[in-house]
Design an enzyme around this catalytic site. Structure first.
Site, PDB file in Angstrom:
ATOM      1  CG  ASP A  80       5.137  45.468  35.201  1.00 36.58           C
ATOM      2  OD1 ASP A  80       4.682  44.061  35.828  1.00 36.58           O
ATOM      3  OD2 ASP A  80       6.561  45.176  36.156  1.00 36.58           O
ATOM      4  CG  ASP A 101      12.302  54.541  34.661  1.00 35.79           C
ATOM      5  OD1 ASP A 101      13.138  55.904  34.652  1.00 35.79           O
ATOM      6  OD2 ASP A 101      13.570  53.532  34.990  1.00 35.79           O
ATOM      7  CB  SER A 135      14.225  45.772  40.462  1.00 37.30           C
ATOM      8  OG  SER A 135      13.521  47.363  39.462  1.00 37.30           O
TER       9      SER A 135
HETATM   10  N1  ARG Z   1      17.416  55.213  40.309  1.00 34.66           N
HETATM   11  C1  ARG Z   1      17.613  55.681  39.005  1.00 34.66           C
HETATM   12  C2  ARG Z   1      16.871  55.757  37.992  1.00 34.66           C
HETATM   13  O1  ARG Z   1      15.773  56.797  38.659  1.00 34.66           O
HETATM   14  C3  ARG Z   1      17.535  53.854  38.153  1.00 34.66           C
HETATM   15  C4  ARG Z   1      16.157  52.875  37.698  1.00 34.66           C
HETATM   16  C5  ARG Z   1      16.487  51.931  37.515  1.00 34.66           C
HETATM   17  N2  ARG Z   1      15.510  51.070  37.246  1.00 34.66           N
HETATM   18  C6  ARG Z   1      15.510  49.651  37.971  1.00 34.66           C
HETATM   19  N3  ARG Z   1      15.067  48.566  38.051  1.00 34.66           N
HETATM   20  N4  ARG Z   1      16.930  49.395  38.412  1.00 34.66           N
HETATM   21  O2  ARG Z   1      17.348  56.841  37.399  1.00 34.66           O
END
Ligand code: ARG
Length: 406
Positions: A19, A128, A179
């Site tokens: 990405d 994020d 991911s």
């Molecule tokens: N769900 C967690 C958070 O929002 C981790 C997300 C991290 N991303 C990933 N692609 N695993 O803090």
């Protein structure tokens, strides 16, 4: 002849993944701008030089790399840790804590480079994007935020095609169905077979922790020493914070400690299945809580629980740069004055168990607690105490028996 006008600049948070790689040519084309990438090292297993080379090869004007590991622990992880922040009771917030640091690095780089915008590769469904953008809104409100992956609507295949059409190098094909996001404080795994909440996480989803069946038959014992709520040494060995956390991740991970399987509430309203590995964080939170139980009063402990939950929610929800967080830090800082001492932890077959604790600030008193002859507690005084303490319940039930209250 007039000097060629400098192109507008965009600073892109660059992970090295597909990405953010595609975002480099995309941003250049959409905005007729120069793209400067920024990769923040928070302890993810990534070759930073390789990331730099890839960014430049794909057309970045400049590729910045920041070693944020120590700052990450000192300014983000430890404050949240002292407040006991664990989201929904299980997630130690590794990813969530790294985002305000990344936002701060982006804001600083944008200022230094004279960029009109920053960009990130977050999708429109996650937390994020919120964390990074709120960070920019707090620290550099005049800088525009661009979220290419939220706008272009390309699939993975289309992204690769986008690079091919432009004769740009394509990143190595994805080797995992998951991911993944990693830093010193933990590893988070999403997607693939985990999207069915009924599926047990496949062993391949884990990288930092051994499955219980493959852990050593013998338990390991650790002595964790804390100074005002912060880890100072492990079984007598001191190191810098990075070294201590890495060491603890290895030790506890070997015993299968730190696996978390959670159905989590995202800020954007989605429930999502998340798998985490956070051996050091899990052990440390347990140990600190054990020390708190020994050194804090009942009232402090009850209130600490409220603060911990507030803190976890605000970190999770991207509110790092808020007055509320500063206020909670002040409370946690005051509380941690008592939280020094040593906790003994047994690691065995996927479990971390607190088996001993000692502290110069202990409120535990052997003379008060003991049943043997060292006992100094005034047993007779309890009779009068119970008479007074029980008065309301006695009165209430008397009325009830007389049929005068519901
Ligand atoms: N769900 C967690 C958070 O929002 C981790 C997300 C991290 N991303 C990933 N692609 N695993 O803090």
């Amino acid at each position: 002849m007039a000097a060629a006008q400098r192109k507008p600049r965009i600073v892109l948070a660059y992970s090295g993944g597909l990405d953010t790689t595609v975002a480099i040519p995309w941003l250049k084309e959409q905005f007729d701008a120069d793209v400067i990438t920024l990769t923040v090292d928070v302890g993810q297993p990534q070759d930073m030089e390789e990331a730099r080379r890839r960014a430049v090869a794909i057309g970045a004007k400049k590729a910045l790399v920041v070693d944020g590991r120590e700052v990450f622990l000192r300014e983000f992880v430890w404050p949240a840790f002292k407040a006991g922040a664990v989201y929904e009771g299980v997630y130690p917030l590794a990813t969530a804590l790294s985002r305000p640091l990344i936002a701060r690095c982006l804001a600083e780089a944008a200022q230094k480079e004279g960029a009109f915008a920053v960009a990130h590769g977050c999708t429109g469904k996650g937390n994020d994007q919120v964390r990074i953008e709120l960070g920019i809104m707090a620290l550099a409100p005049d800088v525009k935020v661009i979220a290419p992956a939220r706008e272009w609507g390309m699939s993975r295949e289309e992204e690769v095609e986008y690079l091919r059409q432009r004769k740009l190098p394509t990143p190595p094909p994805k080797t995992t169905k998951y991911s993944i996001d990693e830093n010193l404080w933990g590893r988070s795994v999403e997607a693939g077979p985990l999207e069915d909440p009924w599926n047990e996480p496949p062993e391949e989803a884990y990288a930092w922790t051994a499955s219980a069946a493959k852990t050593p038959a013998e338990p390991a014992y650790l002595e964790l020493e804390f100074t005002e709520g912060v880890l100072a040494s492990i079984s007598g060995e001191t190191a810098d914070p990075i070294g201590l956390v890495e060491h603890l991740n290895t030790l506890a991970g070997r015993h299968g400690v730190g696996r978390i399987d959670h159905l989590e509430d995202r800020l954007v309203g989605i429930k999502s299945r998340e798998v985490y590995e956070a051996p050091a964080a899990v052990v440390l939170h347990k140990a600190r809580a054990a020390l708190e139980a020994m050194t804090l009063t009942k009232e402090q402990l009850r209130f600490r629980d409220l603060v911990a939950q507030q803190y976890a929610d605000l970190v999770y929800n991207g509110q790092w740069f808020s007055a509320h967080r500063q206020d909670l830090d002040a409370y946690a800082g005051s509380l941690m004055q008592y939280v020094s001492g040593t906790v003994r932890v047994r690691l065995h077959r996927g479990n971390a168990t607190v088996v001993g604790r000692k502290s110069p600030h202990a409120l535990y008193s052997y003379q008060l607690a003991t049943y043997d002859k060292a006992d100094t507690f005034d047993h007779k005084a309890s009779g009068g105490f119970i008479q007074v303490y029980g008065l309301p319940i006695k009165t209430q039930n008397r009325r009830k028996r007389a049929g005068r209250s519901p």
